[in-house]
Scaffold this motif. Structure first.
Motif, PDB file in Angstrom:
ATOM      1  N   ALA A  46      -6.565   5.386  -5.892  1.00 11.88           N
ATOM      2  CA  ALA A  46      -6.192   5.239  -4.476  1.00 11.88           C
ATOM      3  C   ALA A  46      -4.739   4.785  -4.356  1.00 11.88           C
ATOM      4  O   ALA A  46      -4.332   3.829  -5.026  1.00 11.88           O
ATOM      5  CB  ALA A  46      -7.108   4.227  -3.801  1.00 11.88           C
ATOM      6  N   GLY A  54       6.093  -2.032  -0.867  1.00 16.19           N
ATOM      7  CA  GLY A  54       7.253  -2.583  -0.180  1.00 16.19           C
ATOM      8  C   GLY A  54       6.997  -2.736   1.319  1.00 16.19           C
ATOM      9  O   GLY A  54       6.262  -1.950   1.922  1.00 16.19           O
ATOM     10  N   GLU A 181     -19.978   9.073  -1.200  1.00 12.84           N
ATOM     11  CA  GLU A 181     -18.956  10.016  -0.727  1.00 12.84           C
ATOM     12  C   GLU A 181     -19.479  10.771   0.482  1.00 12.84           C
ATOM     13  O   GLU A 181     -20.565  11.363   0.427  1.00 12.84           O
ATOM     14  CB  GLU A 181     -18.603  11.000  -1.846  1.00 12.84           C
ATOM     15  CG  GLU A 181     -17.566  12.020  -1.390  1.00 12.84           C
ATOM     16  CD  GLU A 181     -17.130  12.965  -2.496  1.00 12.84           C
ATOM     17  OE1 GLU A 181     -17.635  12.824  -3.636  1.00 12.84           O
ATOM     18  OE2 GLU A 181     -16.296  13.842  -2.207  1.00 12.84           O
ATOM     19  N   THR A 211     -10.404   7.189   7.413  1.00 17.14           N
ATOM     20  CA  THR A 211      -9.320   6.524   6.675  1.00 17.14           C
ATOM     21  C   THR A 211      -9.418   6.957   5.212  1.00 17.14           C
ATOM     22  O   THR A 211      -9.369   6.130   4.305  1.00 17.14           O
ATOM     23  CB  THR A 211      -9.429   4.987   6.789  1.00 17.14           C
ATOM     24  OG1 THR A 211     -10.775   4.590   6.472  1.00 17.14           O
ATOM     25  CG2 THR A 211      -9.083   4.492   8.178  1.00 17.14           C
ATOM     26  N   HIS A 315      -0.084   9.883  -5.923  1.00 22.18           N
ATOM     27  CA  HIS A 315       0.196  10.830  -4.834  1.00 22.18           C
ATOM     28  C   HIS A 315       0.394  10.069  -3.538  1.00 22.18           C
ATOM     29  O   HIS A 315      -0.338   9.113  -3.268  1.00 22.18           O
ATOM     30  CB  HIS A 315      -0.983  11.796  -4.628  1.00 22.18           C
ATOM     31  CG  HIS A 315      -1.327  12.574  -5.861  1.00 22.18           C
ATOM     32  ND1 HIS A 315      -2.139  12.068  -6.851  1.00 22.18           N
ATOM     33  CD2 HIS A 315      -0.941  13.807  -6.260  1.00 22.18           C
ATOM     34  CE1 HIS A 315      -2.244  12.969  -7.819  1.00 22.18           C
ATOM     35  NE2 HIS A 315      -1.530  14.028  -7.491  1.00 22.18           N
ATOM     36  N   CYS A 343      -0.064   8.573   6.092  1.00 21.01           N
ATOM     37  CA  CYS A 343       0.841   7.405   6.142  1.00 21.01           C
ATOM     38  C   CYS A 343       1.992   7.541   5.154  1.00 21.01           C
ATOM     39  O   CYS A 343       2.875   6.681   5.095  1.00 21.01           O
ATOM     40  CB  CYS A 343       0.065   6.127   5.881  1.00 21.01           C
ATOM     41  SG  CYS A 343      -1.193   5.838   7.136  1.00 21.01           S
ATOM     42  N   HIS A 346       4.588   4.759   3.674  1.00 19.99           N
ATOM     43  CA  HIS A 346       4.639   3.442   4.327  1.00 19.99           C
ATOM     44  C   HIS A 346       3.298   2.928   4.838  1.00 19.99           C
ATOM     45  O   HIS A 346       3.245   2.086   5.731  1.00 19.99           O
ATOM     46  CB  HIS A 346       5.699   3.372   5.428  1.00 19.99           C
ATOM     47  CG  HIS A 346       6.132   4.658   6.037  1.00 19.99           C
ATOM     48  ND1 HIS A 346       5.548   5.197   7.134  1.00 19.99           N
ATOM     49  CD2 HIS A 346       7.125   5.504   5.671  1.00 19.99           C
ATOM     50  CE1 HIS A 346       6.167   6.324   7.438  1.00 19.99           C
ATOM     51  NE2 HIS A 346       7.119   6.542   6.572  1.00 19.99           N
ATOM     52  N   GLN A 349       2.353  -1.147   4.470  1.00 21.62           N
ATOM     53  CA  GLN A 349       2.894  -2.088   5.464  1.00 21.62           C
ATOM     54  C   GLN A 349       2.374  -1.796   6.868  1.00 21.62           C
ATOM     55  O   GLN A 349       2.367  -2.670   7.725  1.00 21.62           O
ATOM     56  CB  GLN A 349       4.418  -2.071   5.442  1.00 21.62           C
ATOM     57  CG  GLN A 349       5.049  -0.737   5.780  1.00 21.62           C
ATOM     58  CD  GLN A 349       6.440  -0.594   5.184  1.00 21.62           C
ATOM     59  OE1 GLN A 349       7.349  -1.263   5.625  1.00 21.62           O
ATOM     60  NE2 GLN A 349       6.597   0.277   4.186  1.00 21.62           N
TER      61      GLN A 349
HETATM   62  C1  FAD Z   1       3.479   5.455  -5.597  1.00 17.53           C
HETATM   63  C2  FAD Z   1       3.303   4.991  -4.189  1.00 17.53           C
HETATM   64  C3  FAD Z   1       4.209   4.085  -3.654  1.00 17.53           C
HETATM   65  C4  FAD Z   1       4.041   3.629  -2.343  1.00 17.53           C
HETATM   66  N1  FAD Z   1       4.906   2.695  -1.857  1.00 17.53           N
HETATM   67  C5  FAD Z   1       4.697   2.171  -0.632  1.00 17.53           C
HETATM   68  C6  FAD Z   1       5.524   1.120  -0.159  1.00 17.53           C
HETATM   69  O1  FAD Z   1       6.463   0.696  -0.826  1.00 17.53           O
HETATM   70  N2  FAD Z   1       5.244   0.598   1.065  1.00 17.53           N
HETATM   71  C7  FAD Z   1       4.217   1.062   1.841  1.00 17.53           C
HETATM   72  O2  FAD Z   1       4.024   0.557   2.941  1.00 17.53           O
HETATM   73  N3  FAD Z   1       3.425   2.076   1.412  1.00 17.53           N
HETATM   74  C8  FAD Z   1       3.643   2.634   0.205  1.00 17.53           C
HETATM   75  N4  FAD Z   1       2.860   3.648  -0.249  1.00 17.53           N
HETATM   76  C9  FAD Z   1       1.864   4.222   0.654  1.00 17.53           C
HETATM   77  C10 FAD Z   1       0.643   3.364   0.782  1.00 17.53           C
HETATM   78  O3  FAD Z   1       0.254   2.842  -0.465  1.00 17.53           O
HETATM   79  C11 FAD Z   1      -0.471   4.219   1.377  1.00 17.53           C
HETATM   80  O4  FAD Z   1       0.008   4.865   2.539  1.00 17.53           O
HETATM   81  C12 FAD Z   1      -1.669   3.380   1.769  1.00 17.53           C
HETATM   82  O5  FAD Z   1      -2.102   2.605   0.692  1.00 17.53           O
HETATM   83  C13 FAD Z   1      -2.769   4.296   2.239  1.00 17.53           C
HETATM   84  O6  FAD Z   1      -3.933   3.537   2.446  1.00 17.53           O
HETATM   85  P1  FAD Z   1      -5.234   4.262   2.977  1.00 17.53           P
HETATM   86  O7  FAD Z   1      -6.292   3.245   3.049  1.00 17.53           O
HETATM   87  O8  FAD Z   1      -4.878   5.030   4.201  1.00 17.53           O
HETATM   88  O9  FAD Z   1      -5.557   5.384   1.909  1.00 17.53           O
HETATM   89  P2  FAD Z   1      -5.987   5.369   0.373  1.00 17.53           P
HETATM   90  O10 FAD Z   1      -5.373   4.288  -0.384  1.00 17.53           O
HETATM   91  O11 FAD Z   1      -5.758   6.782  -0.079  1.00 17.53           O
HETATM   92  O12 FAD Z   1      -7.541   5.134   0.445  1.00 17.53           O
HETATM   93  C14 FAD Z   1      -8.438   6.078   0.929  1.00 17.53           C
HETATM   94  C15 FAD Z   1      -9.800   5.740   0.371  1.00 17.53           C
HETATM   95  O13 FAD Z   1     -10.744   6.673   0.900  1.00 17.53           O
HETATM   96  C16 FAD Z   1     -11.685   6.987  -0.108  1.00 17.53           C
HETATM   97  N5  FAD Z   1     -12.278   8.291   0.231  1.00 17.53           N
HETATM   98  C17 FAD Z   1     -11.646   9.485   0.300  1.00 17.53           C
HETATM   99  N6  FAD Z   1     -12.500  10.457   0.664  1.00 17.53           N
HETATM  100  C18 FAD Z   1     -13.702   9.867   0.849  1.00 17.53           C
HETATM  101  C19 FAD Z   1     -14.979  10.355   1.224  1.00 17.53           C
HETATM  102  N7  FAD Z   1     -15.186  11.653   1.500  1.00 17.53           N
HETATM  103  N8  FAD Z   1     -16.012   9.483   1.296  1.00 17.53           N
HETATM  104  C20 FAD Z   1     -15.814   8.156   1.016  1.00 17.53           C
HETATM  105  N9  FAD Z   1     -14.607   7.649   0.638  1.00 17.53           N
HETATM  106  C21 FAD Z   1     -13.574   8.488   0.567  1.00 17.53           C
HETATM  107  C22 FAD Z   1     -10.839   7.009  -1.379  1.00 17.53           C
HETATM  108  O14 FAD Z   1     -11.645   6.842  -2.531  1.00 17.53           O
HETATM  109  C23 FAD Z   1      -9.867   5.863  -1.141  1.00 17.53           C
HETATM  110  O15 FAD Z   1     -10.313   4.650  -1.706  1.00 17.53           O
HETATM  111  C24 FAD Z   1       2.981   4.123  -1.549  1.00 17.53           C
HETATM  112  C25 FAD Z   1       2.074   5.036  -2.088  1.00 17.53           C
HETATM  113  C26 FAD Z   1       2.228   5.464  -3.399  1.00 17.53           C
HETATM  114  C27 FAD Z   1       1.248   6.444  -3.962  1.00 17.53           C
END
Ligand code: FAD
Length: 393
Positions: A46, A54, A181, A211, A315, A343, A346, A349
């Protein structure tokens, strides 16, 4: 009394955005029945766990700036607000600042305009010319620099700590986390009714929040919603350097590459736009020696002598439409279906503010703390891109 549905809200994806949504809903109404469905509770792949983590106020759009202001505050108070049974989480918010470096005259002009906007919005950001940059950060070369901007109160946190802290707090407030899932979603044309898990279990609710991060478009497709969110491969590198440094900020270099301190070493990364839309499992080891290292050593001469210790494939969940998050209700579609998606770089944050916004929409029907209307899905429907100016990810 028998309730018509299993839950009030089902959240699909239990990382930062899902955890924040669950937390904010339960903060406002502890009686809510919240179910968070997460397919991989190890969070091994994830973005939330692998993030550079950051937090910066250096944005050009008011929504992003305000969401980061809230995020910075939220993560600063995290230990206290996420306390469970007197056990708190230390996120280690390293406030060593954010530094953006511009090379071309166009980049410098954008930076100056953004700096005016940032200062007008209360950000204590300092604009440097090449000479001032060298004085402030003697370890950073000013070669090719036209302008730089430094935001001293920005920094980075421990992303895994944030993810697990939110999850633990949401559970302590009453959220049910299910390991499963979501493979199908049923609706009747105006409302979503239920989700089906890979093991065949069907769960009903009154509201549904997508999400799912890298898989948000796949989940949206289950209800016929077209989200312009695709995986954008990025290799992360961890290297060490045995020189001594004054504290360095998280540096984003438009002439070269970004880096930030991490423990006794440093992190850097390379995004591969040519492979957007693909999942890439192997890190791009070769690129470090060919591209990353020379650029690092140009910007920080002490990086001539470094040792690459580790690299891993990650990714971004990239919004390929305009690079900004998509936050809100699916207006004009299924009205009990909400998203936090795309997102890009970013989302860590912005997760606190995005989750709070979704909780407001579900509980009151309108956005309260911040007006994030321009980040809603409607801009995709209307084909009105709303992009950051300058450094985007
Ligand atoms: C290398 C890298 C560097 C980054 N640097 C920064 C930074 O400096 N500052 C910043 O603010 N952001 C940064 N980001 C972005 C930030 O980390 C992400 O935008 C944020 O963590 C996304 O969170 P999320 O909960 O939306 O998604 P995710 O972290 O992608 O979580 C989604 C979750 O949904 C689950 N899921 C997916 N499909 C299903 C399904 N069908 N059924 C049940 N569960 C499911 C997955 O297993 C996962 O755990 C960075 C990202 C990366 C990859």
């Amino acid at each position: 009394m028998t309730r018509a549905t299993d839950y009030d809200v089902i959240i699909i994806g239990g990382a930062l955005a899902g955890g924040s949504t669950a937390y904010h809903l339960l903060q406002r109404d502890p009686s809510l029945r919240i179910c968070v469905i997460e397919k991989d509770p190890s969070y091994e792949k994830a973005p939330s766990a692998l993030s550079m983590a950051g937090i910066r106020l250096l944005f050009s759009q008011v929504e992003n700036l305000q969401m980061s202001q809230f995020g910075s505050q939220f993560y600063s108070n995290f230990g206290e607000s996420m306390k469970v049974d007197d056990d708190n989480v230390d996120l280690h918010f390293w406030k060593q600042g954010y530094l953006f470096i511009a090379g071309t005259p166009e980049q410098a002009a954008d930076m100056e305009e953004n700096h005016r906007f940032q200062t007008n919005n209360g950000v204590n950001a300092l604009l440097f010319d090449a000479e001032e940059l060298s004085q402030r950060f003697p370890d950073i070369s000013n070669e090719g620099v036209t302008r730089a901007v430094f935001s001293p109160s920005d920094g980075w946190i421990d992303p895994y700590g944030a993810l697990m802290g939110l999850r633990r707090k949401a559970i302590s407030l009453g959220a049910t986390y299910i390991h499963g899932e979501v493979v199908d979603i049923a609706h009747d044309g105006s409302l979503v009714r239920s989700v089906t898990l890979a093991d065949g279990k069907k769960i009903t609710a009154d509201h549904f929040v997508n999400t799912a991060g890298l898989y948000a478009a796949k989940v949206a497709k289950m209800v016929g919603m077209d989200l312009p969110v695709q995986p954008l491969p990025r290799t992360q590198y961890y290297f060490e350097c045995h020189e001594t440094f004054d504290p360095l900020p998280l540096t984003r270099d438009q002439v070269g590459v970004g880096f930030r301190p991490e423990g006794v070493g440093f992190l850097s990364g390379l995004t591969d736009m040519s492979r957007v839309g693909n999942f890439v499992d192997e890190p791009n080891w070769d690129a470090f020696e060919e591209h990353i290292w020379p650029m690092l050593a140009t910007r920080v001469p002490k990086f001539e002598a470094i040792r690459l210790k580790h690299a891993w494939a990650t990714h971004y969940a990239q919004n390929v439409f305009d690079g900004n998050a998509i936050i809100g209700r699916w207006e004009g579609g299924l009205s009990n279906f909400f998203v936090i998606a795309g997102c890009s770089g970013h989302g860590l944050q912005h997760a606190p503010a995005a989750g709070r916004a979704i909780s407001e929409l579900i509980l009151t029907g309108r956005l309260e703390a911040l007006d994030l209307t321009r980040l809603s899905y409607q801009r995709i429907v209307d084909n009105r891109p709303y992009a950051e100016k300058g450094i985007k990810a």
